[in-house]
Write a protein that holds these residues in place. Structure first.
Motif, PDB file in Angstrom:
ATOM      1  N   ARG A  48      27.733  52.728  45.410  1.00  0.00           N
ATOM      2  CA  ARG A  48      28.326  52.706  44.064  1.00  0.00           C
ATOM      3  C   ARG A  48      29.005  54.037  43.790  1.00  0.00           C
ATOM      4  N   HIS A  50      32.547  55.610  41.335  1.00  0.00           N
ATOM      5  CA  HIS A  50      33.612  55.712  40.229  1.00  0.00           C
ATOM      6  C   HIS A  50      34.887  55.940  40.993  1.00  0.00           C
ATOM      7  N   VAL A  51      35.881  54.891  40.661  1.00  0.00           N
ATOM      8  CA  VAL A  51      37.035  55.185  41.596  1.00  0.00           C
ATOM      9  C   VAL A  51      38.356  54.747  40.674  1.00  0.00           C
ATOM     10  N   TYR A  53      41.438  52.608  39.915  1.00  0.00           N
ATOM     11  CA  TYR A  53      41.877  51.252  40.182  1.00  0.00           C
ATOM     12  C   TYR A  53      43.314  50.773  39.826  1.00  0.00           C
ATOM     13  N   ASP A  65      36.803  41.507  45.566  1.00  0.00           N
ATOM     14  CA  ASP A  65      37.377  41.473  46.600  1.00  0.00           C
ATOM     15  C   ASP A  65      36.594  41.112  47.783  1.00  0.00           C
ATOM     16  N   TYR A  70      33.827  44.582  48.130  1.00  0.00           N
ATOM     17  CA  TYR A  70      33.758  45.278  47.049  1.00  0.00           C
ATOM     18  C   TYR A  70      33.698  44.468  45.541  1.00  0.00           C
ATOM     19  N   TYR A  72      34.435  45.242  41.579  1.00  0.00           N
ATOM     20  CA  TYR A  72      35.040  46.383  40.620  1.00  0.00           C
ATOM     21  C   TYR A  72      34.707  45.947  39.133  1.00  0.00           C
ATOM     22  N   ILE A  74      35.918  46.881  35.810  1.00  0.00           N
ATOM     23  CA  ILE A  74      37.232  47.581  35.391  1.00  0.00           C
ATOM     24  C   ILE A  74      36.887  48.348  34.176  1.00  0.00           C
ATOM     25  N   TRP A  79      40.498  53.130  35.951  1.00  0.00           N
ATOM     26  CA  TRP A  79      39.342  53.314  36.739  1.00  0.00           C
ATOM     27  C   TRP A  79      38.458  52.078  36.667  1.00  0.00           C
ATOM     28  N   ALA A  80      37.464  52.182  37.766  1.00  0.00           N
ATOM     29  CA  ALA A  80      36.577  50.999  37.914  1.00  0.00           C
ATOM     30  C   ALA A  80      35.459  51.713  38.292  1.00  0.00           C
ATOM     31  N   ARG A  82      32.967  50.851  41.483  1.00  0.00           N
ATOM     32  CA  ARG A  82      32.984  50.085  42.612  1.00  0.00           C
ATOM     33  C   ARG A  82      31.711  49.973  43.390  1.00  0.00           C
ATOM     34  N   TYR A  83      31.393  48.639  43.595  1.00  0.00           N
ATOM     35  CA  TYR A  83      29.905  48.205  44.223  1.00  0.00           C
ATOM     36  C   TYR A  83      30.410  47.578  45.356  1.00  0.00           C
TER      37      TYR A  83
END
Length: 196
Positions: A48, A50-51, A53, A65, A70, A72, A74, A79-80, A82-83
């Motif tokens: 996990r 924080h990315v 987006y 996706d 992944y 997300y 949102i 930002w999102a 991501r898992y």
């Protein structure tokens, strides 16, 4: 301490017990031992994070996706969270839009008729498996609905964290138990889910 705090504590403590004891899933027969070595952990790239987006989806939307493996969640401002996820085997995936129509902690699991046809050994679980450490849906589940009807697809935990990043399920999206607990707490009923 309110009932939500108590439920969260129970979920976290139960998850720790789950990780310590080793668990089973629908891919294994219930009761078979599972290795709890470090090799069982998912690949580092699926942890996990924080990315940034770049999509156009509104904050609060979940984007899955399946080709990149992944999910997300949102957030505002591009930002999102991501898992890493495990996805359905080829031809066994839900695509398009759905909503979170139900949430459950330590959900029960019943294999569908299609699952039993493909994997006859699952017949022994046709009456269902109660929630808990030996249940293949893991610590929590978010149920995907369309038009007010259950699609039979779930976002759920897994007792096989080494499968994150792979196409192994009967169509559901699996996350580590730690990640599904985090996502469960962030995700209200009615959340839009886009599966691409």
């Amino acid at each position: 301490m309110d009932s939500d705090d108590i439920a969260r504590r129970g979920l976290v403590l139960g998850s720790l017990a789950l990780m310590a004891t080793g668990c089973t899933s629908a891919m294994r027969r219930l009761g078979e031992p599972i290795s709890t070595t470090f090799a069982a952990a998912p690949d580092r790239r699926y942890r996990r994070r924080h990315v940034r987006y770049q999509g156009n989806e509104l904050a609060g939307t979940i984007v899955i996706d399946t080709s990149q493996r992944y999910l997300y969640a949102i957030e505002d401002g591009g930002w999102a969270i991501r898992y890493g996820i495990g996805v359905g085997e080829e031809g066994r995936t839900l695509k398009g839009e759905a909503t979170i129509g139900r949430k459950a902690v330590w959900p029960s699991w019943t294999p569908t008729a299609n699952m039993i046809r493909r994997k006859p050994h699952l017949q022994q679980y046709a009456s269902g498996v109660t929630g808990g450490p030996h249940n293949p849906l893991g610590a929590s589940a978010l149920y995907l609905y369309r038009g007010g009807h259950d699609t039979m697809f779930r976002l759920h935990g897994t007792n096989e964290p080494w499968t994150i990043g792979q196409a192994v399920s009967s169509g559901c999206i699996r996350l580590t138990n730690e990640d599904i607990i985090d996502l469960y707490q962030r995700t209200p009923l009615g959340t839009t889910v886009l599966v691409i």
